[in-house]
Design a protein around this motif. Structure first.
Motif, PDB file in Angstrom:
ATOM      1  N   TYR A  48      -2.211 -61.175 -31.245  1.00  0.00           N
ATOM      2  CA  TYR A  48      -2.287 -61.260 -30.183  1.00  0.00           C
ATOM      3  C   TYR A  48      -3.585 -62.361 -29.506  1.00  0.00           C
ATOM      4  N   GLN A  49      -4.759 -62.044 -30.254  1.00  0.00           N
ATOM      5  CA  GLN A  49      -5.719 -62.785 -29.882  1.00  0.00           C
ATOM      6  C   GLN A  49      -5.483 -64.419 -30.234  1.00  0.00           C
ATOM      7  N   ALA A  50      -4.543 -64.830 -31.277  1.00  0.00           N
ATOM      8  CA  ALA A  50      -4.373 -66.020 -31.719  1.00  0.00           C
ATOM      9  C   ALA A  50      -3.146 -66.456 -30.688  1.00  0.00           C
ATOM     10  N   THR A  51      -2.202 -65.658 -30.365  1.00  0.00           N
ATOM     11  CA  THR A  51      -1.299 -66.197 -29.666  1.00  0.00           C
ATOM     12  C   THR A  51      -1.666 -66.633 -28.136  1.00  0.00           C
ATOM     13  N   LYS A  52      -2.588 -65.955 -27.714  1.00  0.00           N
ATOM     14  CA  LYS A  52      -2.996 -66.295 -26.308  1.00  0.00           C
ATOM     15  C   LYS A  52      -3.700 -67.392 -26.269  1.00  0.00           C
ATOM     16  N   GLN A  53      -4.322 -67.899 -27.382  1.00  0.00           N
ATOM     17  CA  GLN A  53      -4.867 -69.196 -27.350  1.00  0.00           C
ATOM     18  C   GLN A  53      -3.962 -70.455 -26.925  1.00  0.00           C
ATOM     19  N   ILE A  54      -2.896 -70.325 -26.811  1.00  0.00           N
ATOM     20  CA  ILE A  54      -1.791 -71.171 -26.338  1.00  0.00           C
ATOM     21  C   ILE A  54      -2.041 -71.371 -24.840  1.00  0.00           C
ATOM     22  N   LEU A  55      -2.705 -70.469 -24.220  1.00  0.00           N
ATOM     23  CA  LEU A  55      -2.801 -70.857 -22.681  1.00  0.00           C
ATOM     24  C   LEU A  55      -4.185 -71.787 -22.628  1.00  0.00           C
ATOM     25  N   VAL A  56      -5.216 -71.761 -23.625  1.00  0.00           N
ATOM     26  CA  VAL A  56      -6.299 -72.635 -23.564  1.00  0.00           C
ATOM     27  C   VAL A  56      -5.741 -74.076 -23.956  1.00  0.00           C
ATOM     28  N   ALA A  57      -5.075 -74.161 -25.086  1.00  0.00           N
ATOM     29  CA  ALA A  57      -4.490 -75.313 -25.329  1.00  0.00           C
ATOM     30  C   ALA A  57      -3.541 -76.294 -24.162  1.00  0.00           C
ATOM     31  N   ARG A  58      -2.825 -75.429 -23.430  1.00  0.00           N
ATOM     32  CA  ARG A  58      -1.865 -75.620 -22.544  1.00  0.00           C
ATOM     33  C   ARG A  58      -3.007 -76.269 -21.433  1.00  0.00           C
ATOM     34  N   TYR A  59      -3.936 -75.553 -21.029  1.00  0.00           N
ATOM     35  CA  TYR A  59      -4.621 -75.827 -20.100  1.00  0.00           C
ATOM     36  C   TYR A  59      -5.431 -77.047 -20.240  1.00  0.00           C
ATOM     37  N   LEU A  60      -5.701 -77.385 -21.335  1.00  0.00           N
ATOM     38  CA  LEU A  60      -6.544 -78.696 -21.782  1.00  0.00           C
ATOM     39  C   LEU A  60      -5.605 -79.817 -21.590  1.00  0.00           C
ATOM     40  N   CYS A  61      -4.440 -79.566 -22.147  1.00  0.00           N
ATOM     41  CA  CYS A  61      -3.387 -80.688 -22.354  1.00  0.00           C
ATOM     42  C   CYS A  61      -3.089 -81.243 -21.067  1.00  0.00           C
ATOM     43  N   LYS A  62      -2.725 -80.430 -19.979  1.00  0.00           N
ATOM     44  CA  LYS A  62      -2.542 -80.719 -18.531  1.00  0.00           C
ATOM     45  C   LYS A  62      -3.642 -81.280 -17.835  1.00  0.00           C
ATOM     46  N   ARG A  63      -4.779 -80.746 -17.979  1.00  0.00           N
ATOM     47  CA  ARG A  63      -6.018 -81.449 -17.398  1.00  0.00           C
ATOM     48  C   ARG A  63      -6.159 -82.737 -17.792  1.00  0.00           C
ATOM     49  N   LEU A  64      -6.058 -83.197 -18.914  1.00  0.00           N
ATOM     50  CA  LEU A  64      -6.094 -84.495 -19.588  1.00  0.00           C
ATOM     51  C   LEU A  64      -4.938 -85.278 -19.257  1.00  0.00           C
ATOM     52  N   ILE A  65      -3.788 -84.734 -18.892  1.00  0.00           N
ATOM     53  CA  ILE A  65      -2.761 -85.846 -18.453  1.00  0.00           C
ATOM     54  C   ILE A  65      -2.836 -86.146 -16.947  1.00  0.00           C
TER      55      ILE A  65
END
Length: 344
Positions: free
Chosen positions: A266-283
């Motif tokens: 679960y801890q590894a899975t929810k890191q997807i939310l951090v990666a998604r946040y960063l990607c959209k902020r940069l875009i």
């Protein structure tokens, strides 16, 4: 790529199992499979040539194809049977793990993924002792009033920008949308979350015009986002470390833990939310509206849920995950290191 494949199972148990704990029962597991590419033909091959049990796999007499009456087509769910004996004093979860391990071993032998979504155990007398369903990690996405207002402004101000965007932005938002699509699919197949994480990382790399060099990503952030450059660089460091340990490389110890341990998964899975946040902020960094829309998204391991709010502090608390390089380097726009931050 890693595989945070551990999931809990919802289990229904026959009263016979509860009231006769000292009894050993023989029968078979009915393992229901996703009908992915060529799985039906693989199951037909296994069922026609082998008897599969929890102890071994043995060849059975195979008649010439012209002498075999082909079974009529049905809409019955695709499944494979595994013979076995259950000791009613043992936990069902242990038997499920053993069956899943056996299916994985068969899968790699026949070069076809046998993805099991539910398991029944049927006794030799036809009694169903238990039924288990793989429990997915739930994902939820909001569309709040304030998010709708931002979306309206972006449609007015940013539509033309994205429609005619530079190649790096186009590639980035396609990676992002692919990642969001993967997240939106039902969590039945191991690897969807892993694949989405990599898509978001590739989106970050495309925006920053780099081939994966973290310092180049940070330099680009410093150049384009002076107001919150420090925080975004720290978040990027975290995303890269998680990718290296869980998704991007074959770190056996970390990946094995994420496969077998529910909390680690679960801890590894929810890191997807951090990666998604960063990607959209940069875009969204250079859009005419100067606004980024990152709609609220949550991961549900059970009843409760968590979301990532975009703060550095969360990386040391609710979104903390084990990795070695916990000191993030902060760069200026010309690539000179100017500060450091330790993620606890």
């Amino acid at each position: 790529m890693g595989d945070v494949s551990f999931r809990n199972w919802d289990i229904w148990v026959n009263n016979i199992y509860v009231h006769n704990p000292a009894t050993d029962v023989s029968g078979h597991y009915e393992c229901y499979l996703l009908p992915t590419l060529m799985v039906e033909q693989t199951v037909e091959f296994l069922s026609g040539r082998f008897q599969i049990s929890t102890d071994n796999i043995s060849r059975v007499l195979c008649y010439p194809l012209e002498n075999v009456q082909k079974a009529p087509l049905t809409n019955a769910p695709l499944h494979i049977d595994i013979q076995g004996t259950i000791s009613l004093s043992q936990s069902i979860e242990g038997y499920i793990r053993d069956v899943l391990n056996e299916l994985e071993a068969i899968s790699i032998c026949v070069d076809s993924p046998l993805v099991c979504t539910s398991i029944k155990f049927i006794t030799n007398y036809g009694t169903q002792l238990f039924f288990a369903n793989r429990r997915p990690f739930g994902r939820g996405m909001a569309f709040e009033v304030e998010e709708r207002e931002i979306a309206q402004k972006k449609l007015v101000s940013d539509f033309s920008f994205y429609k005619t965007a530079a190649p790096n932005i186009q590639v980035a938002y396609r990676h992002y949308l692919t990642g969001m699509t993967l997240l939106g699919l039902e969590d039945q197949v191991s690897g969807l979350i892993d694949a989405a994480y990599i898509q978001f990382c590739q989106g970050c790399e495309a925006v920053c015009k780099t081939n994966g060099n973290l310092s180049e990503v940070c330099r680009w952030i410093a150049l384009k986002a002076p107001d919150d450059s420090r925080d975004l660089q720290i978040i990027a460091h975290h995303v890269w470390q998680v990718r290296n340990k869980y998704y991007g490389h074959g770190d056996v110890d970390h990946n094995l833990k994420a496969i077998t341990d529910p909390l680690a998964a679960y801890q590894a899975t929810k890191q997807i939310l951090v990666a998604r946040y960063l990607c959209k902020r940069l875009i969204d960094m250079e859009v005419p509206s100067h606004q980024s829309l990152i709609r609220e998204m949550r991961i549900y391991p059970s009843v409760s849920s968590e979301m990532y709010c975009g703060t550095v502090e969360e990386l040391s608390t609710s979104f903390r995950v084990d990795y070695y390089g916990r000191t993030a380097k902060i760069y200026n726009p010309v690539g000179k290191e100017i500060d450091k931050y330790h993620i606890k």
